[in-house]
Enzyme design. Structure first.
Site, PDB file in Angstrom:
ATOM      1  N   ASP A 118     -21.868  -3.047  21.325  1.00 21.24           N
ATOM      2  CA  ASP A 118     -20.601  -3.320  20.337  1.00 21.24           C
ATOM      3  C   ASP A 118     -19.582  -4.213  20.510  1.00 21.24           C
ATOM      4  O   ASP A 118     -18.790  -4.906  21.481  1.00 21.24           O
ATOM      5  CB  ASP A 118     -20.734  -2.317  19.687  1.00 21.24           C
ATOM      6  N   TYR A 148      -9.402  -5.063  17.305  1.00 21.04           N
ATOM      7  CA  TYR A 148      -9.740  -6.023  16.285  1.00 21.04           C
ATOM      8  C   TYR A 148      -8.508  -7.256  16.000  1.00 21.04           C
ATOM      9  O   TYR A 148      -8.693  -8.461  15.904  1.00 21.04           O
ATOM     10  CB  TYR A 148     -10.275  -5.684  14.719  1.00 21.04           C
ATOM     11  N   HIS A 161     -27.447  -1.173  14.257  1.00 19.91           N
ATOM     12  CA  HIS A 161     -26.669  -1.494  15.030  1.00 19.91           C
ATOM     13  C   HIS A 161     -26.510  -0.636  15.818  1.00 19.91           C
ATOM     14  O   HIS A 161     -26.174  -1.541  17.239  1.00 19.91           O
ATOM     15  CB  HIS A 161     -25.495  -1.781  14.443  1.00 19.91           C
TER      16      HIS A 161
END
Length: 352
Positions: free
Chosen positions: A164, A276, A332
């Site tokens: 990730d 982010y 994921h």
């Protein structure tokens, strides 16, 4: 021309972020009506640590202070110090504990070290805290942390394993510091050179990446992480769409361990979200002509609800020595969802 394109990017990002923010607010209002404001704001600070975080079978806890930033990094290590380093970088919303299965599996062959990344868990977060601290989470800061961490642990290179957000850091670190990475293993994290191009040409992936834009907003993302006693973390690991496909892959105690990462006293929730924010607020980087020179293994859970399998295509253009292994039926969170399969793939590839 570059200045104008940056302005267009900023405006576009804010328009999209505001759109998703309005949808989230609408959802929040509906949930508050159904469950009451106390449920929305009623998260609890975890005073006591879940016992699984201190399980000696996982390894031993340690701390190092990095030179340039002065931040104290927390890590868990398993295996003897004279063995080669395997450094494991986690993603969001996780911590070192997401590598619990690999710490046990590879301790006989490696010094396996799983740190809390900058601002996560017991690793310090740089000031200022909150939304305006995003410049301290640029990719250059994150890759520099890895470089100094390898040195502080007493090594000159490592086998780098990442998932990730850790995978994004690992890709760029391998490009910029080829002498420090002997082998690279990345799980469910696309090469940055393929991600933006794929998202521009596949609207389905653009929709799946809505949260990247939503996290650009101030205040609201932090409160959504805490809402309904960290329902976001429950949904990430155990929800019908995003969660692990094996019911027992993440237990209730495991879930509490991840919640504790964000709910312990004094934690800076904005730190994780600022990864982010920094990603979209800084000028995009060109990957034309860049190569990852070390042998590289990509492991991908094909039931990832956030990242499409198509993101793996074209990776070999950036990585000459490239191996792709799909894990059918895995989410994921592939290294937690099917740890036996992932460990087997890693073990066979590392031996070869």
């Amino acid at each position: 021309m570059g200045f104008l394109s940056n302005i267009v990017q900023v405006v576009t990002t804010w328009v999209i972020a505001s759109f998703y923010g309005s949808l989230v607010l609408f959802y929040v209002v509906l949930r508050i009506i159904r469950r009451g404001p106390r449920a929305f704001f009623g998260y609890k600070v975890r005073q006591g640590r879940p016992k699984c975080l201190d399980d000696p079978e996982q390894g031993t806890h340690g701390y190092v202070r990095l030179k340039s930033s002065g931040l104290r990094f927390h890590y868990v290590a398993a295996g003897e110090r004279d063995k080669p380093l395997m450094l494991c970088l986690h993603g969001f919303p996780e911590c070192w504990y997401s590598w619990r299965h690999q710490l046990k599996e590879f301790r006989n062959s490696y010094r396996v070290v799983a740190p809390d990344l900058r601002g996560y868990g017991e690793t310090e977060s740089p000031q200022p805290f909150g939304y305006w601290g995003w410049p301290n989470f640029s990719v250059s800061h994150l890759t520099n942390d890895v470089q100094e961490l390898i040195e502080a642990l007493g090594y000159s290179s490592c086998t780098l394993v990442a998932h990730d957000w850790g995978g994004i850091i690992a890709w760029l670190f391998a490009v910029d510091h080829p002498d420090l990475v002997d082998k690279l293993i990345v799980m469910n994290a696309p090469h940055p050179g393929t991600f933006m191009k794929y998202m521009r040409t596949h609207f389905s992936q653009f929709r799946r990446s809505w949260y990247v834009f939503f996290y650009q907003l101030p205040w609201l993302p932090e409160n959504m992480v805490k809402a309904f006693d960290f329902q976001l973390i429950y949904g990430a690991f155990k929800g019908k769409g995003m969660g692990c496909k094996r019911r027992d892959a993440v237990t209730e105690e495991d879930l509490e361990a991840f919640k504790y990462t964000f709910a312990r006293p004094g934690v800076n929730i904005s730190a994780a979200i600022n990864y982010y924010r920094a990603m979209l607020k800084q000028p995009p980087r060109s990957y034309k002509g860049t190569k990852v020179t070390c042998p590289t293994l990509m492991i991908w859970g094909d039931q990832d609800a956030a990242l499409e399998v198509g993101l793996t295509e074209g990776t070999d253009k950036f990585v000459p020595d490239f191996t792709l292994k799909m894990v059918p039926g895995a989410s994921h969170w592939v290294q937690q969802d099917q740890p036996e399969v992932v460990n087997g793939i890693m073990r066979d590839w590392l031996k070869a």
